[in-house]
Design a protein around this motif. Sequence first.
Motif, PDB file in Angstrom:
ATOM      1  N   ARG A  22       0.837  -1.185   0.000  1.00 54.87           N
ATOM      2  CA  ARG A  22       0.000   0.000   0.000  1.00 54.87           C
ATOM      3  C   ARG A  22       0.880   1.246   0.000  1.00 54.87           C
ATOM      4  NH1 ARG A  22      -4.854   2.077   3.998  1.00 54.87           N
ATOM      5  NH2 ARG A  22      -5.912   3.213   2.346  1.00 54.87           N
ATOM      6  N   ARG A  24       0.923   5.149   0.503  1.00 56.18           N
ATOM      7  CA  ARG A  24       0.092   6.245   1.003  1.00 56.18           C
ATOM      8  C   ARG A  24       0.299   7.479   0.119  1.00 56.18           C
ATOM      9  NH1 ARG A  24       3.416   9.990   2.963  1.00 56.18           N
ATOM     10  NH2 ARG A  24       4.996   9.557   4.565  1.00 56.18           N
ATOM     11  N   PRO A  25      -0.609   8.429   0.176  1.00 55.26           N
ATOM     12  CA  PRO A  25      -0.390   9.658  -0.593  1.00 55.26           C
ATOM     13  C   PRO A  25       0.713  10.499   0.053  1.00 55.26           C
ATOM     14  CG  PRO A  25      -2.667   9.522   0.276  1.00 55.26           C
ATOM     15  CD  PRO A  25      -1.883   8.420   0.913  1.00 55.26           C
ATOM     16  N   LEU A  27       1.902  13.448   2.116  1.00 57.47           N
ATOM     17  CA  LEU A  27       1.172  14.144   3.164  1.00 57.47           C
ATOM     18  C   LEU A  27       1.256  15.654   2.918  1.00 57.47           C
ATOM     19  CD1 LEU A  27       2.493  12.044   6.197  1.00 57.47           C
ATOM     20  CD2 LEU A  27       0.322  11.787   4.959  1.00 57.47           C
ATOM     21  N   GLN A  96       8.224   1.544   7.528  1.00 54.94           N
ATOM     22  CA  GLN A  96       8.882   2.534   8.377  1.00 54.94           C
ATOM     23  C   GLN A  96       7.822   3.377   9.105  1.00 54.94           C
ATOM     24  OE1 GLN A  96       9.843   5.424   4.680  1.00 54.94           O
ATOM     25  NE2 GLN A  96      10.637   6.197   6.621  1.00 54.94           N
ATOM     26  N   THR A  97       8.214   4.020  10.169  1.00 54.60           N
ATOM     27  CA  THR A  97       7.319   4.918  10.878  1.00 54.60           C
ATOM     28  C   THR A  97       6.832   6.009   9.911  1.00 54.60           C
ATOM     29  OG1 THR A  97       8.446   4.482  12.942  1.00 54.60           O
ATOM     30  CG2 THR A  97       7.175   6.522  12.825  1.00 54.60           C
ATOM     31  N   GLY A  98       5.530   6.246   9.931  1.00 53.18           N
ATOM     32  CA  GLY A  98       4.966   7.271   9.065  1.00 53.18           C
ATOM     33  C   GLY A  98       4.522   6.762   7.703  1.00 53.18           C
ATOM     34  N   SER A  99       4.631   5.444   7.492  1.00 51.10           N
ATOM     35  CA  SER A  99       4.292   4.913   6.168  1.00 51.10           C
ATOM     36  C   SER A  99       2.808   4.529   6.050  1.00 51.10           C
ATOM     37  CB  SER A  99       5.165   3.692   5.847  1.00 51.10           C
ATOM     38  OG  SER A  99       4.981   2.686   6.824  1.00 51.10           O
ATOM     39  N   GLY A 100       2.074   4.535   7.183  1.00 54.06           N
ATOM     40  CA  GLY A 100       0.637   4.259   7.102  1.00 54.06           C
ATOM     41  C   GLY A 100       0.203   2.939   7.711  1.00 54.06           C
ATOM     42  N   LYS A 101       1.041   2.325   8.555  1.00 53.09           N
ATOM     43  CA  LYS A 101       0.675   1.040   9.178  1.00 53.09           C
ATOM     44  C   LYS A 101      -0.560   1.184  10.060  1.00 53.09           C
ATOM     45  CE  LYS A 101       4.621   0.548  11.268  1.00 53.09           C
ATOM     46  NZ  LYS A 101       5.234   1.792  10.757  1.00 53.09           N
ATOM     47  N   THR A 102      -0.486   2.129  10.978  1.00 51.88           N
ATOM     48  CA  THR A 102      -1.592   2.284  11.922  1.00 51.88           C
ATOM     49  C   THR A 102      -2.841   2.780  11.195  1.00 51.88           C
ATOM     50  OG1 THR A 102       0.008   2.727  13.657  1.00 51.88           O
ATOM     51  CG2 THR A 102      -2.272   3.328  14.118  1.00 51.88           C
ATOM     52  N   TYR A 103      -2.638   3.648  10.238  1.00 49.63           N
ATOM     53  CA  TYR A 103      -3.765   4.112   9.426  1.00 49.63           C
ATOM     54  C   TYR A 103      -4.457   2.914   8.771  1.00 49.63           C
ATOM     55  CZ  TYR A 103      -6.271   6.850   5.882  1.00 49.63           C
ATOM     56  OH  TYR A 103      -7.238   7.400   5.085  1.00 49.63           O
TER      57      TYR A 103
HETATM   58  P1  ADP Z   1       2.753   4.463  10.912  1.00 49.46           P
HETATM   59  O1  ADP Z   1       1.750   3.797  11.787  1.00 49.46           O
HETATM   60  O2  ADP Z   1       3.323   3.553   9.864  1.00 49.46           O
HETATM   61  O3  ADP Z   1       3.832   5.177  11.663  1.00 49.46           O
HETATM   62  P2  ADP Z   1       0.582   6.247  10.316  1.00 49.46           P
HETATM   63  O4  ADP Z   1      -0.483   5.256  10.048  1.00 49.46           O
HETATM   64  O5  ADP Z   1       0.573   6.910  11.645  1.00 49.46           O
HETATM   65  O6  ADP Z   1       2.015   5.611  10.067  1.00 49.46           O
HETATM   66  O7  ADP Z   1       0.538   7.319   9.139  1.00 49.46           O
HETATM   67  C1  ADP Z   1       1.363   8.487   9.125  1.00 49.46           C
HETATM   68  C2  ADP Z   1       0.541   9.668   8.635  1.00 49.46           C
HETATM   69  O8  ADP Z   1       0.114   9.443   7.293  1.00 49.46           O
HETATM   70  C3  ADP Z   1      -0.715   9.886   9.441  1.00 49.46           C
HETATM   71  O9  ADP Z   1      -0.932  11.280   9.546  1.00 49.46           O
HETATM   72  C4  ADP Z   1      -1.796   9.242   8.603  1.00 49.46           C
HETATM   73  O10 ADP Z   1      -3.052   9.847   8.816  1.00 49.46           O
HETATM   74  C5  ADP Z   1      -1.308   9.493   7.193  1.00 49.46           C
HETATM   75  N1  ADP Z   1      -1.706   8.416   6.265  1.00 49.46           N
HETATM   76  C6  ADP Z   1      -1.212   7.155   6.262  1.00 49.46           C
HETATM   77  N2  ADP Z   1      -1.760   6.413   5.280  1.00 49.46           N
HETATM   78  C7  ADP Z   1      -2.637   7.218   4.647  1.00 49.46           C
HETATM   79  C8  ADP Z   1      -3.535   7.036   3.535  1.00 49.46           C
HETATM   80  N3  ADP Z   1      -3.624   5.867   2.893  1.00 49.46           N
HETATM   81  N4  ADP Z   1      -4.285   8.099   3.157  1.00 49.46           N
HETATM   82  C9  ADP Z   1      -4.183   9.272   3.807  1.00 49.46           C
HETATM   83  N5  ADP Z   1      -3.366   9.509   4.851  1.00 49.46           N
HETATM   84  C10 ADP Z   1      -2.597   8.505   5.279  1.00 49.46           C
END
Ligand code: ADP
Length: 341
Positions: A22, A24-25, A27, A96-103
Motif C-alpha cells: 500500500r 500512502r499519498p 502528506l 517505516q514509521t509514518g508509512s501508514g501502518k496504523t492508518y
Molecule cells: P505508521 O503507523 O506507519 O507510523 P501512520 O499510520 O501513523 O504511520 O501514518 C502516518 C501519517 O500518514 C498519518 O498522519 C496518517 O493519517 C497518514 N496516512 C497514512 N496512510 C494514509 C492514507 N492511505 N491516506 C491518507 N493519509 C494517510
Amino acid sequence: MSPKVPGAQSRGDYSAVQVAVRVRPLLPKELLHAHESCITVDPELHRITLGHDRHFYCDHLFEETCCQEDVYSASVQPLVDAFFQGFNATVFAYGQTGSGKTYTIGEANIWNHSKSRRRYFKLLDENDLTDFSVRVSYLEVYKEEFKDLLEVETASKDILIREDKGNIVLCGVKECEVEGLDEVLSLLESGNTARHTGATQMNPNSSRSHTIFTVYMDQRRGGSRLYSSASSMGPQVLSSKFHFVDLAGSERILRTGNTGERLKESIQINSGLLALGNVIGALADPKRKGSHVPYRDSKITRILKDSLGGNSKTLMIACISPSSSDFDESLNTLNYATRAR
Ligand code: ADP
Ligand code: MG
C-alpha cells in the motif's frame, strides 16, 4: 528474493503468505516541502517500481488513491471468511514509521471501515449467541516485554506463551467477551488510551512497539458439515483466531543515529522484525518445506506460530511512503515484503 516475472503474481491459494503493498499519498507537509514521488505502479501487472528500474511484484497493490474499503475488500475479506470457517488468520502491517501502518490496520480503523465486519457482527447478533462466542485481547510487545493493553496492571512476567497440541495459548492475558461491534470499538479505544498514556513510563515512542489485537471465536454449530466426523462425540467447538498486528517501525537504526539505550532498543525491536522475516521467508520457500522454521527467536513469532503458514491465512501489508526522501526505506520494505512470496 527471487526475481518475479510478469504473470507470476497470481499464484492462487497455495502461497503461504499473501503480500499486499500500500502506497500512502504524499502528506500535506511533504507537499509543502515539494517532496516528489519516486513510485510508479502498474496495477495490471501488480508491479510497483521504485525510481526507474527497481521492480517488485505483489499479490495486491494499493495505490495512493485507494481507500480502506478497497484494501479490505480485496485483501482482508478472504481472511475474514476463512476465519469464520475456522481457520486462524493474521494480517500484519510492515513499514517505516509514518508509512501508514496504523492508518491501515491499527487503532479502530479496521473495525470502522469494514462493511464485512458489520455484516458478520450482524450475523452474530441474529444468531443464537450460545452458538458463537467472540473474545478480544490487545497486547503490546516492546523490547521483548509484554503489556496487556486491556489490563495494564498485569506484569510482563505474568504473561506466558504456552503451546498446547499445536495451539498457542497466551496465559495471563485478559480476554474480553464481546457481543457486538460497539464493544470491540470501545475496547480498542480503551486499549489505545492505555498504550498512549503508558508511553512515558515504558515506551516513549509507540512506533517502537508491536501491537497485536486478536479476535477469538468459538463456534458451536451442531449440524454443520464440519462436525460430521465428530457428531457422535457430542457438541464440538470450532475455535479460530484472527490477529491484527501493527509492527514496530522498520527504519534502520543508522539513519536515526541511535546510540546507547536507544541502540539496544532498536536492535531488540529489529530482532522481532528480523525473526518474523526469517519465519515468513522459510514458510514461503517451497524448498524449505518441512525444514526448521525459526519461530522461537522472538516473542512475536512465538505468539503467531499457529497463525502463520500451514493451515492459516497470512497477509502482510507492506506500507510505503511515496516520497523520494524515503527511497531507501521503501526499498528495504519492498525487499523484506517480497521475500515472503
Ligand atoms: P505508521 O503507523 O506507519 O507510523 P501512520 O499510520 O501513523 O504511520 O501514518 C502516518 C501519517 O500518514 C498519518 O498522519 C496518517 O493519517 C497518514 N496516512 C497514512 N496512510 C494514509 C492514507 N492511505 N491516506 C491518507 N493519509 C494517510
Ligand atoms: Mg503507527
